[in-house]
Design a protein around this motif. Structure first.
Motif, PDB file in Angstrom:
ATOM      1  N   ASP A 163       0.833  -1.215   0.000  1.00 34.21           N
ATOM      2  CA  ASP A 163       0.000   0.000   0.000  1.00 34.21           C
ATOM      3  C   ASP A 163       0.859   1.253   0.000  1.00 34.21           C
ATOM      4  O   ASP A 163       0.541   2.233  -0.680  1.00 34.21           O
ATOM      5  N   ASP A 166       2.219   1.663  -3.542  1.00 34.89           N
ATOM      6  CA  ASP A 166       1.171   2.128  -4.451  1.00 34.89           C
ATOM      7  C   ASP A 166       0.811   3.584  -4.211  1.00 34.89           C
ATOM      8  O   ASP A 166       0.558   4.336  -5.155  1.00 34.89           O
ATOM      9  N   THR A 167       0.791   4.012  -2.948  1.00 36.90           N
ATOM     10  CA  THR A 167       0.515   5.414  -2.638  1.00 36.90           C
ATOM     11  C   THR A 167       1.614   6.313  -3.192  1.00 36.90           C
ATOM     12  O   THR A 167       1.333   7.376  -3.758  1.00 36.90           O
ATOM     13  N   ASP A 170       1.250   6.723  -6.918  1.00 29.19           N
ATOM     14  CA  ASP A 170      -0.095   7.201  -7.296  1.00 29.19           C
ATOM     15  C   ASP A 170      -0.924   6.102  -7.959  1.00 29.19           C
ATOM     16  O   ASP A 170      -1.671   6.338  -8.900  1.00 29.19           O
ATOM     17  N   LYS A 171      -0.800   4.900  -7.459  1.00 26.51           N
ATOM     18  CA  LYS A 171      -1.587   3.775  -7.967  1.00 26.51           C
ATOM     19  C   LYS A 171      -2.464   3.190  -6.869  1.00 26.51           C
ATOM     20  O   LYS A 171      -2.950   2.075  -6.984  1.00 26.51           O
ATOM     21  N   HIS A 172      -2.656   3.936  -5.793  1.00 24.85           N
ATOM     22  CA  HIS A 172      -3.438   3.450  -4.668  1.00 24.85           C
ATOM     23  C   HIS A 172      -4.914   3.363  -5.052  1.00 24.85           C
ATOM     24  O   HIS A 172      -5.481   4.300  -5.619  1.00 24.85           O
ATOM     25  N   ASP A 173      -5.541   2.237  -4.769  1.00 22.50           N
ATOM     26  CA  ASP A 173      -6.939   2.014  -5.084  1.00 22.50           C
ATOM     27  C   ASP A 173      -7.786   2.279  -3.836  1.00 22.50           C
ATOM     28  O   ASP A 173      -7.705   1.542  -2.854  1.00 22.50           O
ATOM     29  N   ASP A 174      -8.595   3.352  -3.871  1.00 23.30           N
ATOM     30  CA  ASP A 174      -9.413   3.701  -2.728  1.00 23.30           C
ATOM     31  C   ASP A 174     -10.587   2.738  -2.517  1.00 23.30           C
ATOM     32  O   ASP A 174     -11.120   2.613  -1.429  1.00 23.30           O
ATOM     33  N   TYR A 175     -10.971   2.077  -3.573  1.00 24.61           N
ATOM     34  CA  TYR A 175     -12.128   1.184  -3.499  1.00 24.61           C
ATOM     35  C   TYR A 175     -11.743  -0.266  -3.235  1.00 24.61           C
ATOM     36  O   TYR A 175     -12.545  -1.160  -3.395  1.00 24.61           O
ATOM     37  N   LYS A 176     -10.519  -0.470  -2.825  1.00 25.55           N
ATOM     38  CA  LYS A 176     -10.016  -1.838  -2.600  1.00 25.55           C
ATOM     39  C   LYS A 176     -10.766  -2.517  -1.478  1.00 25.55           C
ATOM     40  O   LYS A 176     -11.176  -3.660  -1.579  1.00 25.55           O
TER      41      LYS A 176
END
Length: 177
Positions: A163, A166-167, A170-176
């Motif tokens: 995580d 990814d943050t 800028d590939k962090h998925d908020d809907y994970k």
């Protein structure tokens, strides 16, 4: 008991520090620096490699139709192949094992070789020591962990560290979750 040391022997011993002995073998120094291995691990790998080479040499001197030779060589070859120390299942390859074959199978070195991490080896060792890498479900904190052929596909970052990566990218998925 032991005799008392003479003057010239005591004088020589004062000049040599046996507790913090520095290696003067250039190949040993180069391998230790290249793969981030300390002296104890290097000597262990060296002893194991020498024993494997001696065993392979002794097996190759036996007759080719000997049942004991065939059984032992198959076991040795299969074990070394499953660990990943040899690439082809031939007894001749067992004689080529050296310290660098063990060092190439260490977890931080394999992470760099597989492209999982692009950076210096020292940083990869730190990530492993801090517990950011797992093999399968197990978090590995020992950089001397040898990666076998079965473990190669299961090396990943831990979820928390993934995580963070990814943050940062800028590939962090908020809907994970």
């Amino acid at each position: 008991m032991v005799r008392k040391l003479r003057f010239h022997e005591r004088k020589l011993l004062r000049k040599v520090n046996f507790i913090q002995w520095e290696p003067n073998n250039l190949n040993e120094l180069r391998m230790m620096r290249k793969y981030g291995v300390d002296r104890n691990e290097y000597t262990k790998y060296n002893k194991i490699a020498a024993e494997i080479r001696q065993l392979a040499e002794k097996l190759s001197t036996l007759e080719t139709d000997d049942e004991f030779r065939n059984e032992c060589s198959v076991k040795l070859i299969e074990k070394l192949y499953s660990i990943g120390l040899i690439h082809t299942k031939r007894l001749k390859r067992c004689k080529d094992i050296c310290v660098s074959t063990f060092c190439r199978r260490r977890l931080p070195v394999y992470m760099i070789k597989s492209g999982m991490f692009n950076g210096p080896l020292e940083v990869a060792v730190k990530y492993v020591k801090h517990g950011h890498v797992r093999v399968g479900p197990n978090v590995i904190k020992d950089p001397a962990f040898l990666v076998t052929r079965n473990h190669e596909d299961f090396i990943t970052w831990t979820d928390k560290f993934r995580d963070s990566i990814d943050t940062y990218n800028d590939k962090h998925d908020d809907y994970k979750d």
